[in-house]
Write a protein that holds these residues in place. Sequence first.
Motif, PDB file in Angstrom:
ATOM      1  N   THR A 184     -40.467 -10.269 -35.306  1.00 51.71           N
ATOM      2  CA  THR A 184     -40.788 -10.424 -33.447  1.00 51.71           C
ATOM      3  C   THR A 184     -41.806 -11.784 -33.113  1.00 51.71           C
ATOM      4  OG1 THR A 184     -39.779  -8.497 -34.076  1.00 51.71           O
ATOM      5  CG2 THR A 184     -41.102  -9.474 -31.405  1.00 51.71           C
ATOM      6  N   ALA A 185     -42.829 -11.766 -33.563  1.00 43.07           N
ATOM      7  CA  ALA A 185     -44.127 -12.489 -33.384  1.00 43.07           C
ATOM      8  C   ALA A 185     -43.529 -13.704 -33.479  1.00 43.07           C
ATOM      9  CB  ALA A 185     -45.579 -12.305 -33.734  1.00 43.07           C
ATOM     10  N   THR A 186     -43.173 -14.009 -34.872  1.00 40.19           N
ATOM     11  CA  THR A 186     -42.648 -15.614 -34.634  1.00 40.19           C
ATOM     12  C   THR A 186     -41.447 -15.971 -34.331  1.00 40.19           C
ATOM     13  OG1 THR A 186     -43.427 -15.025 -37.169  1.00 40.19           O
ATOM     14  CG2 THR A 186     -41.674 -16.994 -36.847  1.00 40.19           C
ATOM     15  N   THR A 187     -40.564 -14.956 -33.714  1.00 35.67           N
ATOM     16  CA  THR A 187     -39.340 -15.556 -32.815  1.00 35.67           C
ATOM     17  C   THR A 187     -40.092 -15.684 -31.404  1.00 35.67           C
ATOM     18  OG1 THR A 187     -38.372 -13.905 -33.641  1.00 35.67           O
ATOM     19  CG2 THR A 187     -37.007 -14.747 -31.907  1.00 35.67           C
ATOM     20  N   ALA A 188     -40.476 -14.889 -30.652  1.00 40.30           N
ATOM     21  CA  ALA A 188     -41.636 -15.133 -29.363  1.00 40.30           C
ATOM     22  C   ALA A 188     -42.122 -16.708 -28.608  1.00 40.30           C
ATOM     23  CB  ALA A 188     -42.696 -14.172 -28.997  1.00 40.30           C
ATOM     24  N   GLY A 189     -42.894 -17.520 -30.411  1.00 37.25           N
ATOM     25  CA  GLY A 189     -43.080 -18.250 -30.554  1.00 37.25           C
ATOM     26  C   GLY A 189     -42.109 -19.297 -30.363  1.00 37.25           C
ATOM     27  N   ILE A 190     -41.211 -19.320 -30.870  1.00 38.47           N
ATOM     28  CA  ILE A 190     -40.546 -19.975 -31.175  1.00 38.47           C
ATOM     29  C   ILE A 190     -39.809 -20.982 -29.995  1.00 38.47           C
ATOM     30  CG2 ILE A 190     -38.218 -21.064 -32.274  1.00 38.47           C
ATOM     31  CD1 ILE A 190     -38.620 -20.156 -34.182  1.00 38.47           C
ATOM     32  N   ALA A 191     -39.773 -19.503 -29.093  1.00 38.89           N
ATOM     33  CA  ALA A 191     -39.237 -19.278 -27.760  1.00 38.89           C
ATOM     34  C   ALA A 191     -40.013 -20.189 -26.808  1.00 38.89           C
ATOM     35  CB  ALA A 191     -38.871 -18.154 -27.266  1.00 38.89           C
ATOM     36  N   ALA A 192     -41.217 -19.834 -27.096  1.00 40.50           N
ATOM     37  CA  ALA A 192     -42.665 -20.727 -26.289  1.00 40.50           C
ATOM     38  C   ALA A 192     -42.292 -22.044 -25.847  1.00 40.50           C
ATOM     39  CB  ALA A 192     -43.801 -20.010 -26.186  1.00 40.50           C
ATOM     40  N   LEU A 193     -42.374 -23.126 -27.989  1.00 39.29           N
ATOM     41  CA  LEU A 193     -41.778 -24.288 -27.755  1.00 39.29           C
ATOM     42  C   LEU A 193     -40.571 -24.588 -27.260  1.00 39.29           C
ATOM     43  CD1 LEU A 193     -42.083 -24.224 -31.876  1.00 39.29           C
ATOM     44  CD2 LEU A 193     -43.841 -24.452 -30.433  1.00 39.29           C
TER      45      LEU A 193
END
Length: 500
Positions: A448-457
């Motif tokens: 989940t945290a990884t996906t949130a980071g990709i969304a920020a990119l």
Amino acid sequence: MKRNFLKLLLLSVIVLVSCSKDDTNLENQSEIIQFPEEPLSVEQINSRITETIENTGDFDWNAVDEHFLWSAVVHGQNVLTVGYGNPDQSFSETEDPILESKKDALIDIVLQNENFDERKLKLIEHEIITVFDIEVTKIETIIELRKSDFVRYLEPNGYNQYSTFTAKSSSGCDKNPDSINSAHYTTISPNNAQVSWHFNEHNIPQAWNHSTGSGVTIGLIDTGVSASQYLLNASGINDGASTGRYVQKYGTFIDSSWWWSNNYDGPHDKCGHGTAMGSTMAAPRNNDGMPVGVAYNSNLVAYRATEDVLLNDYHERKGVSAALTQLGNRNDVKIISMSIGYVWSIGNIKDAVKYAYSKGKLIFAAGGTSTSFTNGFGVIFPATMSETVAVTGVNDGTSYERCETCHSGSKIDFTIIMEGDNNTSKAPPVLGFNTGQRRYTGGSSVATATTAGIAALIWSKYPGWSRTQVLNRLKQSSEFYPSKNSSFGYGNIDALLAVQ
């Protein structure tokens, strides 16, 4: 004086309507249900909950009778959470005299049935979501409250004795450093900052050529961020190649055995889980040879809203709902990440999710991670909500297979590779609880945290985009798009494709 008169008039109308409704019910009711005088035991309550979840996949306090609900309230410090308002009225941002009058009428029902002195009444109200918590000891009170059309739900939010969990579970907590296998990371400038092996599975380092998360703020609702980890505090968040950003920490969790306490526990992590999630999303591209985050130039606003990952405590539920509304009110926050949850829906958190969603936030939630009952439960709350984006973890095998402790199901939207095939010790390395330390983390939490980071990119590359546009880009960059797998959603995300 005029306002008081209008309020009294509205209250009178409500009471008259309620009485008319009650009279009709009495005329049509052939017999009155007689409930046992003694509450059910904890074992009886838990047995019924488990049976319901096994048969339906969910549990809803609105679907149980008054005696069952009252029994859980009795075993939960006599605290009853009342969701009020019209159907689907989860929150109210403006002063509404009709809403206030109806709420007061419900509180009066409690006072009249409990014979409480109003000055000693234990009552906690929320400023935004249409919920209040109140002390209830008698089944008659619950019976009367359920007669009101203005009650959306009644829940025993103090009940934390479900057999699968304990009140102080410490689930997901780990403050101990690990010895990291050098095969589980690569290095990058400056000064050998470490890139988790699973970043490469999603082309995250290649995506950094296009976006690093600059200008985007991620809200983290978890156990907080450690005060002892230099790289996740104000002095170290701009270490190395990370510049011009901030980290802020808040606390909404109350550490107390009493539900009416206001003893806030502060913003700092005492568990380790929130620190690991903050590292995954936003650890700086540092000079210290430590793990780097997905969106290493994003801002981070971290909330200590829970003491662990399981929302089984009254103060955790209240803490998460408060964090959601506060983040919802921040214009700078675009993304909210929650690697926390529970096996059934919690009304006040559901209301707060809807509020944050109404403010345009893109909300990610973990599909579920467990050790002893993965096969017994599917995707957990709040990842089950349509307002959230549900994520789970898979291994790096040739075919899709969930991680050993990850949940999967039709509610999942995306997957992240975060475990080795037949090698559970191969997991993402992150910053440890203390400066200079590293540890492994895993499950649907880090996915989940990884996906949130990709969304920020993505949002950093396209700052004018809406939540829907960012979410659509995530879908279009995933393996199964335009189809959706029945267990793994749109599948693994390609971060490079997402930011191009």
